[in-house]
Write an enzyme that holds these catalytic residues in place. Structure first.
Site, short mmCIF file in Angstrom:
data_model
loop_
_atom_site.label_atom_id
_atom_site.label_comp_id
_atom_site.label_asym_id
_atom_site.label_seq_id
_atom_site.Cartn_x
_atom_site.Cartn_y
_atom_site.Cartn_z
N LEU A 93 5.76 -2.57 4.02
CA LEU A 93 5.70 -1.39 3.17
C LEU A 93 6.86 -0.44 3.45
O LEU A 93 7.02 0.03 4.59
CB LEU A 93 4.36 -0.67 3.36
CG LEU A 93 4.16 0.61 2.54
CD1 LEU A 93 4.13 0.28 1.05
CD2 LEU A 93 2.87 1.32 2.96
N ASP A 94 7.64 -0.16 2.40
CA ASP A 94 8.74 0.80 2.46
C ASP A 94 9.79 0.47 3.52
O ASP A 94 10.48 1.35 4.02
CB ASP A 94 8.21 2.23 2.71
CG ASP A 94 7.30 2.72 1.60
OD1 ASP A 94 7.49 2.27 0.45
OD2 ASP A 94 6.40 3.53 1.87
N GLU A 95 9.92 -0.81 3.85
CA GLU A 95 10.89 -1.19 4.88
C GLU A 95 11.87 -2.26 4.40
O GLU A 95 12.56 -2.88 5.19
CB GLU A 95 10.14 -1.69 6.13
CG GLU A 95 9.36 -0.60 6.84
CD GLU A 95 8.74 -1.07 8.14
OE1 GLU A 95 9.11 -2.15 8.62
OE2 GLU A 95 7.89 -0.34 8.69
#
Length: 277
Positions: A221-223
């Site tokens: 997530l979001d990486e």
């Protein structure tokens, strides 16, 4: 006469640029623009070459493969417009910015459709003559909802998906269908304040700059690999709501710039980073 872009990635070695340009000359292809980069920490070589001429893709790429190291990754891409499908929830600023830039020609992209889990942005989308599909998530589990999304997306065969403030986490199975082809805008300067309510997190921490990050979506997530970022300054007078409002301009600008780089074939994904030429 056609225009195409050759993307080349391999381990660095003497004479790589000369080898590629000599093959272009052999095939009577004009080099319009060429940029290269060497990552000295990993010894990786990247090159983006814009070409014009009469192409025989098979023989050209066969010569490239023969001339360059065996581990070379290369791709010859036609310069036609890329097709995208945009996923949205309720916020209009990122979608509206992309629609306007498509309309005035500053973003050369074919928006095939917009899909939302609410119908809030349907009227905005249809003002630009673009199909809107409302695929509600109500009463469905995540997998059931994504199957309905895929059914709508697949009819358009997009090159990329754009998450323009699409506020749902995608499952690994969905992401795998579009490996490094989903572009997200995160309303924070990653890696700070990942996940939900980043402006509230920023307010609680008393930050003095806020920003936005466009990145490819992965199962972390979001990486995913970052394509573009920007920031603006704030101060102690900003409430969380003020930060969110100020952040809207940053978000839409970062997303449209990132999309422009991706559809223009300027972006190499290398591990969990990008090289942009």
């Amino acid at each position: 006469m056609e225009k195409k872009t050759l993307l080349t990635h391999c381990k660095d070695a003497p004479g790589l640029i000369a080898k590629v340009t000599n093959i272009c000359y052999k095939h009577q292809l004009n080099i319009i623009h060429n940029r290269e980069f060497v990552d000295t920490t990993t010894n990786d070589f990247f090159m983006r070459t814009e070409l014009e001429g009469y192409f025989n893709d098979q023989t050209f790429l066969a010569d490239i493969e023969q001339a360059l190291p065996k581990d070379t990754n290369y791709k010859l891409i036609s310069s036609g417009r890329k097709r995208v499908v945009i996923l949205v929830t309720k916020e209009a600023h990122c979608l509206g910015d992309i629609l306007m830039k498509m309309f005035d020609g500053s973003l050369d992209v074919d928006i095939a459709a917009v899909i939302g889990n609410y119908d809030t942005l349907q009227s905005l989308t249809e003002k630009f003559g673009i199909p809107y599909h409302h695929v509600s998530h109500e009463g469905l589990n995540r997998e059931e909802h994504e199957q309905k999304l895929l059914a709508e997306i697949e009819q358009y065969s997009p090159d990329y998906l754009v998450l323009a403030k699409y506020m749902r986490v995608l499952t690994p199975a969905f992401v795998e269908n579009f490996h490094h082809r989903i572009i997200n805008i995160h309303h924070s300067f990653l890696p700070a304040f990942i996940g939900a309510k980043p402006y509230q997190q920023a307010f609680d921490r008393g930050v003095k700059i806020i920003g936005a990050t466009a990145h490819f979506v992965t199962n972390d997530l979001d990486e995913g690999p970052i394509i573009g970022q920007d920031v603006i300054t704030v101060d102690h007078t900003y409430r969380a709501q003020d930060m969110a409002q100020a952040g809207h301009d940053v978000e839409k600008n970062v997303l449209s710039k990132a999309l422009n780089k991706v559809i223009g074939d300027h972006v190499f994904v290398h591990g969990n980073k990008t090289v942009i030429l």
